[in-house]
Enzyme design. Sequence first.
Site, PDB file in Angstrom:
ATOM      1  N   GLY A  58       5.049 -19.834 -79.957  1.00 18.23           N
ATOM      2  CA  GLY A  58       6.186 -20.735 -80.116  1.00 18.23           C
ATOM      3  C   GLY A  58       7.518 -20.025 -79.940  1.00 18.23           C
ATOM      4  N   THR A  59       7.626 -18.850 -80.517  1.00 23.03           N
ATOM      5  CA  THR A  59       8.890 -18.118 -80.467  1.00 23.03           C
ATOM      6  C   THR A  59       9.301 -17.854 -79.021  1.00 23.03           C
ATOM      7  OG1 THR A  59       8.381 -17.106 -82.586  1.00 23.03           O
ATOM      8  CG2 THR A  59      10.061 -16.020 -81.255  1.00 23.03           C
TER       9      THR A  59
ATOM     10  N   CYS B  54      12.900 -15.717-103.350  1.00 19.51           N
ATOM     11  CA  CYS B  54      12.002 -14.565-103.451  1.00 19.51           C
ATOM     12  C   CYS B  54      10.919 -14.576-102.381  1.00 19.51           C
ATOM     13  CB  CYS B  54      11.339 -14.525-104.809  1.00 19.51           C
ATOM     14  SG  CYS B  54      12.439 -13.878-106.044  1.00 19.51           S
TER      15      CYS B  54
ATOM     16  N   HIS C  39      -1.597 -21.096 -82.708  1.00 15.51           N
ATOM     17  CA  HIS C  39      -2.161 -20.835 -84.035  1.00 15.51           C
ATOM     18  C   HIS C  39      -1.838 -21.921 -85.057  1.00 15.51           C
ATOM     19  CE1 HIS C  39       1.377 -19.059 -86.323  1.00 15.51           C
ATOM     20  NE2 HIS C  39       1.840 -18.975 -85.106  1.00 15.51           N
TER      21      HIS C  39
HETATM   22  C1  LIG Z   1       8.676 -25.054 -85.976  1.00 15.75           C
HETATM   23  C2  LIG Z   1       8.201 -23.703 -85.538  1.00 15.75           C
HETATM   24  N1  LIG Z   1       8.731 -23.126 -84.453  1.00 15.75           N
HETATM   25  C3  LIG Z   1       8.326 -21.919 -84.023  1.00 15.75           C
HETATM   26  C4  LIG Z   1       7.348 -21.205 -84.674  1.00 15.75           C
HETATM   27  C5  LIG Z   1       6.963 -19.857 -84.155  1.00 15.75           C
HETATM   28  O1  LIG Z   1       5.762 -19.897 -83.474  1.00 15.75           O
HETATM   29  P1  LIG Z   1       4.970 -18.545 -83.179  1.00 15.75           P
HETATM   30  O2  LIG Z   1       4.543 -18.014 -84.509  1.00 15.75           O
HETATM   31  O3  LIG Z   1       3.801 -18.941 -82.349  1.00 15.75           O
HETATM   32  O4  LIG Z   1       5.880 -17.622 -82.454  1.00 15.75           O
HETATM   33  C6  LIG Z   1       6.782 -21.762 -85.831  1.00 15.75           C
HETATM   34  C7  LIG Z   1       5.752 -21.066 -86.620  1.00 15.75           C
HETATM   35  O5  LIG Z   1       5.810 -19.990 -87.069  1.00 15.75           O
HETATM   36  C8  LIG Z   1       7.219 -23.041 -86.265  1.00 15.75           C
HETATM   37  O6  LIG Z   1       6.710 -23.606 -87.362  1.00 15.75           O
END
Ligand SMILES: Cc1ncc(COP(=O)(O)O)c(C=O)c1O
Lengths: 401, 289
Positions: A71-72, A324, A200
């Site tokens: 996603g990132t 935290c 994932h």
């Molecule tokens: C809304 C959202 N965007 C992006 C990500 C990032 O995805 P990834 O962990 O596959 O890089 C996540 C999860 O961590 C997410 O919940």
Amino acid sequence: MKTIYLDNNATTAVDPAVLDAMMPFLTTDYGNASSMHAFGGRLRHNIDQAREQVAALLHCCPEEIVFTSGGTEGDITAINSALLAQPEKHHIITSRVEHPAVRTTCRMMQKRGNRLTELPVDELGRLNLHQLEAALTDDTALVTIMWANNETGVVFPIQDIAELCRAKGVQFHSDSVQAVGKLPVNLRKTPIDLLSMSGHKLHAPKGIGALYIRKGTPLAPLMTGGHQEFGKRAGTENIAGIVALGKACELAQKDLSGENERIRRLRDRLERTLLRDCPDARLNGDPDNRLPNTANISFEFIEGEAILLLMDEKGICASSGSACTSGSLEPSHVLRAMGVPFTAVHGSIRFSLSRFTADEEIDTVCRELPPIIKRLRQLSPFSPKDRAPGAPVERPEQIRL
Amino acid sequence: MWDYTEKVKEHFFHPRNVGEVENPDGVGEVGSLACGDALKLTFRLDGQGRIADVKFKTFGCGSAIASSSALTELIKGKTIEEAEKITNQDIADYLGGLPEQKMHCSVMGREALEAAIEYYHSGGKVTKPHSLEGKVVCTCFGVTESEIRRVVRENNLKTVEAVTNYCKAGGGCGGCKPDIEAIIEEIQGQSLLDLPPDKRRSAVAEKKPLTNIQKIQLIQQTLDQEIRPALQADGGDIELIDVEGNRVLVAFRGMCAKCAVSEFTMAEVVQKKLRQFVTEDIVVEEAVS
Ligand SMILES: Cc1ncc(COP(=O)(O)O)c(C=O)c1O
């Protein structure tokens, strides 16, 4: 003690069928799909098939899917590309409640001299589309707004946002990492230009994802190098991951509405029971527009990490928006943006279910949690008298400007 | 999940001395709901001037609860003079150590003890330790200069990051990091040039003169990003009314009266932030409606 895993918005278990599908590519079929020899080259077919499986879930063409590392990477590629491919434009619009992958990247683009608008949300975590419309200018390169929020599960009106952006001729990206597999996505109907998803979160392994790029949308690649993925994402293909993502999409599509209805009923029961049995508990996020699997509940006057530790002792996994647990000293930016009062923000717990969540597991959580809350309340120096007078405990219906 | 020692876990799962002592000789309350942790310590002395009964109530994470429990065990049976000598490091040591990022929990314990002793000495008139008075450096967490000096000295801290771990200062917007750096430099008498470059980043260094439009935009942006979210979290809001030269006129809406740092007027807090992010000579005034 059996683990009860209610943290599926963080990551999910790999489905055994997904593992089976990917296994050959980690063992015998280790070739490189770009090779001239058949041992590698024939694997191209497996990549193509996975691309079709992903496209089927999203209702788009296979050529519009580019595999990424997650996603990132999809988020960063989209934001970066919108500015690079449209060099005359210097404005990004996003929301205040995005995942750090989007939020941090947008802020970095702002530091590099671009203008950034972060749209606020109201007490229920909802956007005001009039504000979005007012923020759009000729200089706007990209609107990037998530489909569903990872912390609260609140679902944004993506159809309306996409149509608005389309009408104004502005590129629209949606971080749909939490939506894909949980909500119906139909890119033939919804005019999104760029959409990121991650394996994932839907029972494929970590480190694989996809970026949808609508035909005709100019793309400036983030990863440059080889010609893989139509020249849009260089790097030798992660075949095992790609096959796994394809399989996971196929499984997700199978009974999307039926499975999610079952999950929704479980979630609703969990939520109702906890709100009934734990005093001074409140739900965070718009109850009417939410992912079926997510419940974000604040237990006032106690702190989230302490709750999680006591839950962990009972084998129950969830997460919290408290300072935290956020990795910094400040609590969740999502709950803060919604104006959740301090009495509640530190004691927020997110429960996120999946198709592997069983009825009995919800029974156990409903039974184990109230005594945990009670125990920490006995330790706490705070009680309802410490609520700021007039603080918004009940959420007003109107949208705050 | 944090890497807690067995002793921390043991004190978290089975905290000692929970509650409030009746008719206490000393009461110490530190922290707040806004900051995410708070501790109320109460004790009573016996005929020999020893702490006979001591109890705590804590809002906070696992290590905050464990640190509070450890504190009560450490001071039980001690005279005031003996208790006064206890440092945050003693609390951490008693627990077999705390993760660096959680050291502020031990500092909160020491502050509560100090406050309770202050209460005892003044017969209930003074309820705050000296170190929590004076000039506020970190407006996000309301940390004073004297408190920062104290943690730097007592724990021999050398980086801003360490100061943040020990007392949270600098852990919010980060605008006070140059001030913290200056305090460390003064106390450690060490040139920060010995440190790696990323540790001596200074935000104020590169400020250029602003045009009027830029200044107004920067003020609005600072209000939007650094100030408004905190106010809104408490059900309040702020509005920019006017900017004349360096005079900034704002109005507070909703419920800002009761904010995280209620000892200072809201205008002072806003002014400090604007000085950090815009220019040094800004004066904030509250519009009377
Ligand atoms: C809304 C959202 N965007 C992006 C990500 C990032 O995805 P990834 O962990 O596959 O890089 C996540 C999860 O961590 C997410 O919940």
